[in-house]
Design a protein around this motif. Structure first.
Motif, PDB file in Angstrom:
ATOM      1  N   ALA A   1     -43.396  11.277  36.411  1.00  6.17           N
ATOM      2  CA  ALA A   1     -43.007  11.984  37.333  1.00  6.17           C
ATOM      3  C   ALA A   1     -44.172  12.264  38.209  1.00  6.17           C
ATOM      4  CB  ALA A   1     -42.252  13.339  37.180  1.00  6.17           C
ATOM      5  N   ILE A   2     -44.424  11.881  39.581  1.00  7.46           N
ATOM      6  CA  ILE A   2     -45.260  12.146  40.253  1.00  7.46           C
ATOM      7  C   ILE A   2     -45.093  12.905  41.676  1.00  7.46           C
ATOM      8  CG2 ILE A   2     -47.366  11.214  41.548  1.00  7.46           C
ATOM      9  CD1 ILE A   2     -46.951   8.628  39.738  1.00  7.46           C
ATOM     10  N   LEU A   3     -45.584  14.013  41.880  1.00  5.26           N
ATOM     11  CA  LEU A   3     -45.290  14.816  43.093  1.00  5.26           C
ATOM     12  C   LEU A   3     -46.382  14.748  44.026  1.00  5.26           C
ATOM     13  CD1 LEU A   3     -43.312  16.949  44.766  1.00  5.26           C
ATOM     14  CD2 LEU A   3     -44.389  18.574  43.553  1.00  5.26           C
ATOM     15  N   ASN A   4     -46.030  14.288  45.309  1.00  3.72           N
ATOM     16  CA  ASN A   4     -47.209  14.247  46.389  1.00  3.72           C
ATOM     17  C   ASN A   4     -46.953  15.132  47.462  1.00  3.72           C
ATOM     18  OD1 ASN A   4     -49.022  13.322  48.405  1.00  3.72           O
ATOM     19  ND2 ASN A   4     -49.181  11.140  47.348  1.00  3.72           N
ATOM     20  N   ALA A   5     -47.726  15.993  47.694  1.00  4.24           N
ATOM     21  CA  ALA A   5     -47.465  16.873  48.692  1.00  4.24           C
ATOM     22  C   ALA A   5     -48.787  17.222  49.835  1.00  4.24           C
ATOM     23  CB  ALA A   5     -46.930  18.330  48.352  1.00  4.24           C
ATOM     24  N   TYR A   6     -48.649  16.605  50.804  1.00  8.09           N
ATOM     25  CA  TYR A   6     -49.762  16.965  51.880  1.00  8.09           C
ATOM     26  C   TYR A   6     -51.073  16.307  51.243  1.00  8.09           C
ATOM     27  CZ  TYR A   6     -46.262  19.849  54.253  1.00  8.09           C
ATOM     28  OH  TYR A   6     -45.123  20.398  54.729  1.00  8.09           O
ATOM     29  N   GLY A   7     -51.063  15.161  50.539  1.00  6.94           N
ATOM     30  CA  GLY A   7     -52.273  14.582  49.942  1.00  6.94           C
ATOM     31  C   GLY A   7     -52.692  15.133  48.661  1.00  6.94           C
ATOM     32  N   PHE A   8     -51.946  16.275  48.211  1.00  2.48           N
ATOM     33  CA  PHE A   8     -52.193  16.656  46.756  1.00  2.48           C
ATOM     34  C   PHE A   8     -51.107  16.056  45.716  1.00  2.48           C
ATOM     35  CE2 PHE A   8     -54.151  19.851  49.365  1.00  2.48           C
ATOM     36  CZ  PHE A   8     -55.306  20.168  48.690  1.00  2.48           C
ATOM     37  N   ILE A   9     -51.642  15.575  44.640  1.00  4.21           N
ATOM     38  CA  ILE A   9     -50.641  14.889  43.625  1.00  4.21           C
ATOM     39  C   ILE A   9     -50.893  15.500  42.352  1.00  4.21           C
ATOM     40  CG2 ILE A   9     -50.286  12.550  42.650  1.00  4.21           C
ATOM     41  CD1 ILE A   9     -52.222  11.439  44.967  1.00  4.21           C
ATOM     42  N   LEU A  10     -49.719  15.962  42.021  1.00  6.19           N
ATOM     43  CA  LEU A  10     -49.402  16.135  40.339  1.00  6.19           C
ATOM     44  C   LEU A  10     -48.687  15.165  39.670  1.00  6.19           C
ATOM     45  CD1 LEU A  10     -49.814  18.604  38.559  1.00  6.19           C
ATOM     46  CD2 LEU A  10     -47.493  19.640  39.230  1.00  6.19           C
ATOM     47  N   GLY A  11     -49.354  14.512  38.751  1.00  7.05           N
ATOM     48  CA  GLY A  11     -48.636  13.353  37.992  1.00  7.05           C
ATOM     49  C   GLY A  11     -48.492  13.874  36.428  1.00  7.05           C
ATOM     50  N   ASN A  12     -47.410  13.520  35.750  1.00  9.36           N
ATOM     51  CA  ASN A  12     -47.010  13.822  34.401  1.00  9.36           C
ATOM     52  C   ASN A  12     -46.475  12.435  33.709  1.00  9.36           C
ATOM     53  OD1 ASN A  12     -47.406  17.001  34.264  1.00  9.36           O
ATOM     54  ND2 ASN A  12     -46.218  16.426  36.297  1.00  9.36           N
ATOM     55  N   TYR A  13     -47.140  11.932  32.646  1.00 12.15           N
ATOM     56  CA  TYR A  13     -46.758  10.889  31.955  1.00 12.15           C
ATOM     57  C   TYR A  13     -46.364  11.313  30.530  1.00 12.15           C
ATOM     58  CZ  TYR A  13     -48.565   7.944  35.748  1.00 12.15           C
ATOM     59  OH  TYR A  13     -48.902   7.403  36.966  1.00 12.15           O
ATOM     60  N   TYR A  14     -45.229  10.908  30.045  1.00 10.92           N
ATOM     61  CA  TYR A  14     -44.922  11.352  28.557  1.00 10.92           C
ATOM     62  C   TYR A  14     -44.463   9.795  27.764  1.00 10.92           C
ATOM     63  CZ  TYR A  14     -42.363  12.640  24.604  1.00 10.92           C
ATOM     64  OH  TYR A  14     -42.109  12.899  23.279  1.00 10.92           O
ATOM     65  N   SER A  15     -45.073   9.716  26.669  1.00 15.75           N
ATOM     66  CA  SER A  15     -44.476   8.597  25.699  1.00 15.75           C
ATOM     67  C   SER A  15     -44.166   9.340  24.458  1.00 15.75           C
ATOM     68  CB  SER A  15     -45.902   7.799  25.609  1.00 15.75           C
ATOM     69  OG  SER A  15     -45.599   6.836  24.696  1.00 15.75           O
ATOM     70  N   GLY A  16     -43.168   8.654  23.884  1.00 15.06           N
ATOM     71  CA  GLY A  16     -42.649   9.102  22.470  1.00 15.06           C
ATOM     72  C   GLY A  16     -42.700   7.970  21.559  1.00 15.06           C
ATOM     73  N   ASP A  17     -43.407   6.779  21.846  1.00  9.83           N
ATOM     74  CA  ASP A  17     -43.661   5.601  21.101  1.00  9.83           C
ATOM     75  C   ASP A  17     -45.154   5.298  20.911  1.00  9.83           C
ATOM     76  OD1 ASP A  17     -43.520   4.612  23.400  1.00  9.83           O
ATOM     77  OD2 ASP A  17     -42.063   3.128  22.766  1.00  9.83           O
ATOM     78  N   ALA A  18     -45.908   6.243  21.176  1.00 13.46           N
ATOM     79  CA  ALA A  18     -47.346   5.695  21.408  1.00 13.46           C
ATOM     80  C   ALA A  18     -48.019   5.447  19.875  1.00 13.46           C
ATOM     81  CB  ALA A  18     -48.278   6.837  21.917  1.00 13.46           C
ATOM     82  N   PRO A  19     -48.543   4.208  19.926  1.00 14.01           N
ATOM     83  CA  PRO A  19     -49.372   3.906  18.522  1.00 14.01           C
ATOM     84  C   PRO A  19     -50.237   4.950  17.820  1.00 14.01           C
ATOM     85  CG  PRO A  19     -49.617   2.117  20.219  1.00 14.01           C
ATOM     86  CD  PRO A  19     -49.044   3.349  20.910  1.00 14.01           C
ATOM     87  N   GLY A  20     -50.138   5.174  16.698  1.00 14.12           N
ATOM     88  CA  GLY A  20     -50.936   6.068  15.887  1.00 14.12           C
ATOM     89  C   GLY A  20     -51.476   5.552  14.747  1.00 14.12           C
ATOM     90  N   GLU A  21     -52.208   6.305  14.083  1.00 16.05           N
ATOM     91  CA  GLU A  21     -52.909   5.764  12.782  1.00 16.05           C
ATOM     92  C   GLU A  21     -51.999   5.103  12.022  1.00 16.05           C
ATOM     93  OE1 GLU A  21     -55.844   5.190  11.970  1.00 16.05           O
ATOM     94  OE2 GLU A  21     -56.860   6.057  13.742  1.00 16.05           O
ATOM     95  N   ASP A  22     -50.723   5.979  11.491  1.00 16.80           N
ATOM     96  CA  ASP A  22     -49.763   5.623  10.484  1.00 16.80           C
ATOM     97  C   ASP A  22     -48.462   5.491  11.073  1.00 16.80           C
ATOM     98  OD1 ASP A  22     -51.736   5.727   8.370  1.00 16.80           O
ATOM     99  OD2 ASP A  22     -51.446   7.853   8.473  1.00 16.80           O
ATOM    100  N   SER A  23     -48.085   5.894  12.194  1.00 12.27           N
ATOM    101  CA  SER A  23     -46.815   5.869  12.843  1.00 12.27           C
ATOM    102  C   SER A  23     -46.872   6.150  14.026  1.00 12.27           C
ATOM    103  CB  SER A  23     -45.874   6.542  11.987  1.00 12.27           C
ATOM    104  OG  SER A  23     -46.147   7.961  12.267  1.00 12.27           O
ATOM    105  N   LYS A  24     -45.569   6.034  14.997  1.00 14.15           N
ATOM    106  CA  LYS A  24     -45.729   6.170  16.402  1.00 14.15           C
ATOM    107  C   LYS A  24     -45.831   7.797  16.559  1.00 14.15           C
ATOM    108  CE  LYS A  24     -44.611   2.051  17.616  1.00 14.15           C
ATOM    109  NZ  LYS A  24     -45.633   1.368  18.841  1.00 14.15           N
ATOM    110  N   GLN A  25     -46.441   8.178  17.747  1.00 10.19           N
ATOM    111  CA  GLN A  25     -46.649   9.541  18.186  1.00 10.19           C
ATOM    112  C   GLN A  25     -46.402   9.856  19.399  1.00 10.19           C
ATOM    113  OE1 GLN A  25     -50.507  11.234  18.739  1.00 10.19           O
ATOM    114  NE2 GLN A  25     -51.443   9.260  18.018  1.00 10.19           N
ATOM    115  N   SER A  26     -46.145  11.091  19.703  1.00 10.28           N
ATOM    116  CA  SER A  26     -46.178  11.356  21.206  1.00 10.28           C
ATOM    117  C   SER A  26     -47.428  11.712  21.894  1.00 10.28           C
ATOM    118  CB  SER A  26     -45.017  12.501  21.288  1.00 10.28           C
ATOM    119  OG  SER A  26     -45.755  13.791  20.669  1.00 10.28           O
ATOM    120  N   THR A  27     -47.568  11.428  23.392  1.00  6.53           N
ATOM    121  CA  THR A  27     -48.577  11.728  24.128  1.00  6.53           C
ATOM    122  C   THR A  27     -48.114  12.374  25.510  1.00  6.53           C
ATOM    123  OG1 THR A  27     -48.870   9.363  25.182  1.00  6.53           O
ATOM    124  CG2 THR A  27     -49.965   9.719  22.946  1.00  6.53           C
ATOM    125  N   LEU A  28     -48.960  12.991  25.996  1.00  4.25           N
ATOM    126  CA  LEU A  28     -48.796  13.719  27.279  1.00  4.25           C
ATOM    127  C   LEU A  28     -49.894  13.478  28.244  1.00  4.25           C
ATOM    128  CD1 LEU A  28     -46.632  15.359  29.219  1.00  4.25           C
ATOM    129  CD2 LEU A  28     -47.600  17.507  28.333  1.00  4.25           C
TER     130      LEU A  28
END
Length: 245
Positions: A125-152
């Motif tokens: 989700a990316i909010l853009n207002a008057y040139g200012f940008i707030l972005g958020n990315y979430y993953s629930g299946d990112a690769p990890g050492e032993d299993s999938k993990q979440s990232t933000l």
């Protein structure tokens, strides 16, 4: 993600129905993006071992704000890993709330031929207002050492046009992993790091020329514990040239 690579979208941004898009009919348009860069830095970390990258994207855009597309770049994670390409498939919706305010919601699937253990997906989700940008990315299946993990990944940015066909882009972000990811020389672990970029662009002879200063707060030992290299997270200048049509 595993210790050899940090896989991410980087600075690629979507803008359905921009002036560069080529109309197919009254409701559909397609935009093609070509770029050459001296390094492919994704959230501050090199995906090419500090070597150049060639990148291409194609986005199909609908007048409603819906879009879908594909983007690709060469990569090199070293250590005999076979993949030499990152492919991103994405779809989303850009809501133009008012002329200076928009909200971009979407989904990305990352694929790495011959090294499928790196594959993952993100919602954003990316909010853009008057040139200012707030972005958020979430993953629930990112690769990890032993299993999938979440990232933000969260970032705050600002974009503006300067005189003489020059643009300014600023970004400060935080990448957070569920599990410990980075180890310092004294054995201390961390789940997160910060990264930032300042970029100047200039339009000339139909191309957009860019120069970025990119850095992270990762030490050499923390960088090596993640990617296997000490110099892929440190401060660098990245030159680029791109075109959209």
């Amino acid at each position: 993600m595993n210790r050899f690579a940090l896989l991410a979208l980087g600075c690629f941004s979507l803008a359905p129905l921009t002036s560069h898009a080529v109309a197919i009919n009254d409701e559909l348009a397609v935009q093609l993006d070509l770029s050459l860069a001296s390094d492919y830095r994704s959230r501050g970390i090199s995906q090419t071992k500090n070597d150049p990258a060639a990148q291409f994207g194609a986005t199909l855009q609908h007048i409603s704000g819906l879009y879908l597309g594909v983007w690709t770049s060469n990569v090199d994670f070293g250590f005999g890993l076979k993949t030499r390409q990152e492919v991103e498939y994405y779809a989303g919706w850009l809501w133009q709330i008012t002329e200076p305010v928009s909200l971009d919601l979407g989904y990305i699937k990352y694929a790495y031929p011959n090294e499928s253990q790196f594959n993952q997906s993100e919602v954003y989700a990316i909010l853009n207002a008057y040139g200012f940008i707030l972005g958020n990315y979430y993953s629930g299946d990112a690769p990890g050492e032993d299993s999938k993990q979440s990232t933000l990944y969260n970032y705050l940015g600002y974009e503006t046009r300067l005189p003489l066909e020059t643009g300014l882009k600023l970004r400060y972000g935080r990448m957070d992993f569920k599990d410990p990811r980075f180890w310092s020389q004294d054995g201390q672990s961390s789940e997160a790091y910060h990264e930032w970029e300042a970029k100047l662009t200039h339009d000339f002879v139909g191309l957009t020329w860019g120069l970025s200063y990119i850095d992270t707060d990762l030490s050499d030992s923390q960088c090596a514990s993640n990617s296997g290299f000490t110099d892929t997270c440190s401060a660098t200048w990245v030159a680029s040239v791109s075109s959209s049509f």
